[in-house]
Write a protein that holds these residues in place. Structure first.
Motif, PDB file in Angstrom:
ATOM      1  N   LYS A 155       2.821   7.664   9.057  1.00 31.06           N
ATOM      2  CA  LYS A 155       4.204   7.324   8.724  1.00 31.06           C
ATOM      3  C   LYS A 155       4.610   8.059   7.464  1.00 31.06           C
ATOM      4  CE  LYS A 155       6.822   3.239   7.196  1.00 31.06           C
ATOM      5  NZ  LYS A 155       6.702   1.772   6.939  1.00 31.06           N
ATOM      6  N   PRO A 156       5.758   8.751   7.491  1.00 33.72           N
ATOM      7  CA  PRO A 156       6.247   9.368   6.253  1.00 33.72           C
ATOM      8  C   PRO A 156       6.725   8.295   5.283  1.00 33.72           C
ATOM      9  CG  PRO A 156       7.831   9.674   8.022  1.00 33.72           C
ATOM     10  CD  PRO A 156       6.626   9.062   8.648  1.00 33.72           C
ATOM     11  N   ALA A 185       4.750  -2.104  14.323  1.00 32.39           N
ATOM     12  CA  ALA A 185       5.853  -2.898  13.772  1.00 32.39           C
ATOM     13  C   ALA A 185       6.329  -2.340  12.441  1.00 32.39           C
ATOM     14  CB  ALA A 185       5.415  -4.352  13.616  1.00 32.39           C
ATOM     15  N   LEU A 186       5.446  -1.673  11.723  1.00 34.39           N
ATOM     16  CA  LEU A 186       5.790  -1.120  10.415  1.00 34.39           C
ATOM     17  C   LEU A 186       6.256   0.324  10.496  1.00 34.39           C
ATOM     18  CD1 LEU A 186       2.932  -2.682   8.259  1.00 34.39           C
ATOM     19  CD2 LEU A 186       5.356  -3.310   8.292  1.00 34.39           C
ATOM     20  N   GLY A 187       6.458   0.828  11.704  1.00 29.88           N
ATOM     21  CA  GLY A 187       7.025   2.162  11.864  1.00 29.88           C
ATOM     22  C   GLY A 187       6.033   3.294  11.961  1.00 29.88           C
ATOM     23  N   TYR A 188       4.730   2.983  12.079  1.00 28.31           N
ATOM     24  CA  TYR A 188       3.734   4.032  12.248  1.00 28.31           C
ATOM     25  C   TYR A 188       3.787   4.556  13.683  1.00 28.31           C
ATOM     26  CZ  TYR A 188       1.465   2.828   7.793  1.00 28.31           C
ATOM     27  OH  TYR A 188       1.192   2.615   6.473  1.00 28.31           O
ATOM     28  N   THR A 189       3.519   5.831  13.840  1.00 27.90           N
ATOM     29  CA  THR A 189       3.446   6.427  15.165  1.00 27.90           C
ATOM     30  C   THR A 189       2.061   7.066  15.348  1.00 27.90           C
ATOM     31  OG1 THR A 189       4.404   8.502  14.364  1.00 27.90           O
ATOM     32  CG2 THR A 189       5.915   6.878  15.307  1.00 27.90           C
ATOM     33  N   ALA A 241       0.832  -1.211   0.000  1.00 27.36           N
ATOM     34  CA  ALA A 241       0.000   0.000   0.000  1.00 27.36           C
ATOM     35  C   ALA A 241       0.863   1.256   0.000  1.00 27.36           C
ATOM     36  CB  ALA A 241      -0.925  -0.014   1.211  1.00 27.36           C
ATOM     37  N   GLU A 242       1.954   1.223   0.745  1.00 26.13           N
ATOM     38  CA  GLU A 242       2.856   2.375   0.770  1.00 26.13           C
ATOM     39  C   GLU A 242       3.450   2.638  -0.608  1.00 26.13           C
ATOM     40  OE1 GLU A 242       5.739   1.765   3.853  1.00 26.13           O
ATOM     41  OE2 GLU A 242       4.195   1.375   5.377  1.00 26.13           O
ATOM     42  N   GLU A 243       3.820   1.570  -1.307  1.00 19.58           N
ATOM     43  CA  GLU A 243       4.366   1.733  -2.655  1.00 19.58           C
ATOM     44  C   GLU A 243       3.320   2.292  -3.610  1.00 19.58           C
ATOM     45  OE1 GLU A 243       7.461   1.436  -3.795  1.00 19.58           O
ATOM     46  OE2 GLU A 243       8.031   1.169  -1.708  1.00 19.58           O
ATOM     47  N   ILE A 244       2.099   1.812  -3.475  1.00 23.30           N
ATOM     48  CA  ILE A 244       1.015   2.298  -4.339  1.00 23.30           C
ATOM     49  C   ILE A 244       0.765   3.791  -4.099  1.00 23.30           C
ATOM     50  CG2 ILE A 244      -1.465   2.139  -4.811  1.00 23.30           C
ATOM     51  CD1 ILE A 244      -1.195  -0.896  -4.128  1.00 23.30           C
ATOM     52  N   MET A 245       0.691   4.181  -2.826  1.00 21.08           N
ATOM     53  CA  MET A 245       0.445   5.581  -2.506  1.00 21.08           C
ATOM     54  C   MET A 245       1.640   6.463  -2.871  1.00 21.08           C
ATOM     55  SD  MET A 245      -2.654   5.970  -1.348  1.00 21.08           S
ATOM     56  CE  MET A 245      -3.051   4.840  -2.681  1.00 21.08           C
ATOM     57  N   ALA A 256      -3.597   5.646   8.894  1.00 21.88           N
ATOM     58  CA  ALA A 256      -4.488   4.520   9.141  1.00 21.88           C
ATOM     59  C   ALA A 256      -5.265   4.769  10.416  1.00 21.88           C
ATOM     60  CB  ALA A 256      -3.698   3.213   9.248  1.00 21.88           C
ATOM     61  N   ALA A 257      -6.535   4.414  10.411  1.00 17.65           N
ATOM     62  CA  ALA A 257      -7.385   4.555  11.593  1.00 17.65           C
ATOM     63  C   ALA A 257      -7.584   3.181  12.220  1.00 17.65           C
ATOM     64  CB  ALA A 257      -8.734   5.153  11.205  1.00 17.65           C
ATOM     65  N   VAL A 258      -7.278   3.073  13.517  1.00 17.56           N
ATOM     66  CA  VAL A 258      -7.398   1.796  14.226  1.00 17.56           C
ATOM     67  C   VAL A 258      -8.376   1.972  15.389  1.00 17.56           C
ATOM     68  CG1 VAL A 258      -6.186   0.048  15.574  1.00 17.56           C
ATOM     69  CG2 VAL A 258      -5.052   1.119  13.611  1.00 17.56           C
TER      70      VAL A 258
END
Length: 242
Positions: A239-240, A94-98, A65-69, A79-81
């Motif tokens: 995440k940037p 784990a994927l570096g989101y804060t 998804a990051e590559e697509i965006m 992302a909303a959790v």
């Protein structure tokens, strides 16, 4: 086992199938035009079949998804959790989101408009909007957001001139509530913040709504919101992806 992400098909823009060895095991929904303005890509929904979970499919899908965006010129992901979803929270971390912000909601409580609170006139509104845009963007930059993404989110947050004006107590105490959502709350003291939340409740009840929500970047107004009956509903993660 090979995990891939493929477009779901014609007429389903932004929807992708998560496949394992060519067989669909879930899906992910993406958009480059979310509520925080252009340049910020959103993972709106991701799901993996229960029988295929804990095998890394969601992780691969989010990286894809990051590559697509990124290919759509986005410089940041969001992302909303739902609050309390441990599995999703663990994945984004784990994927570096804060954590970017949290959304809280409360049932409407109203005892009338508090004394001293009034709606801004047109000139006050225009001046306040300019200052609020710069303040909010500065807060985002201080939290690590790049200039362009911070500006985009700050601008997207302010509605157009057809929306009702903010309410004020004076001296920097302002609340802006539109359709049951508190878009801005600035107050020099907790007492002022509590008064403005009551005003927001009155305005929301007058519209026939039974719940109002607020998004908090930090803990500045967390205690007064909790005291007013607000409870966490959603946490936003970012995440940037430069």
């Amino acid at each position: 086992m090979t995990t891939t992400v493929r477009p779901a098909g014609p007429g389903r823009d932004g929807v992708y199938s998560i496949c394992a060895n060519g067989r669909s095991v879930g899906g992910v929904h993406l958009t480059p035009l979310g509520p925080w303005g252009p340049g910020i890509g959103w993972i709106l929904h991701i799901q993996v079949l229960p029988s295929r979970r804990r095998r890394g499919h969601a992780c691969v899908a989010m990286l894809a998804a990051e590559e697509i965006m990124r290919g759509l010129r986005c410089t940041r992901m969001a992302a909303a959790v739902p609050e309390g979803n441990r599995a999703a929270t663990g994945l984004v971390r784990a994927l570096g989101y804060t954590s970017d912000s949290s959304r809280l909601a409360a049932p409407v409580r109203t005892t009338g408009m508090p004394p001293g609170v009034r709606m801004m006139d047109a000139d006050e509104r225009d001046a306040w909007c300019v200052g609020e845009l710069h303040r909010y963007a500065a807060d985002l930059r201080a939290a690590g957001w790049a200039d362009a993404a911070a500006e985009s989110r700050a601008r997207a947050r302010l509605p157009d001139r057809t929306a009702p004006a903010p309410y004020t107590l004076g001296e920097g105490a302002v609340v802006w509530v539109v359709d049951g959502v508190i878009l801005a709350l600035t107050a020099p003291t907790p007492a002022d913040a509590a008064t403005l939340l009551r005003a927001a409740g009155h305005v929301t009840a007058a519209q026939g709504l039974h719940e109002m929500a607020i998004e908090l970047l930090d803990d500045t107004h967390a205690k007064v919101c909790t005291a007013a009956g607000f409870a966490p509903r959603t946490r936003y993660w970012g995440k940037p992806i430069l």
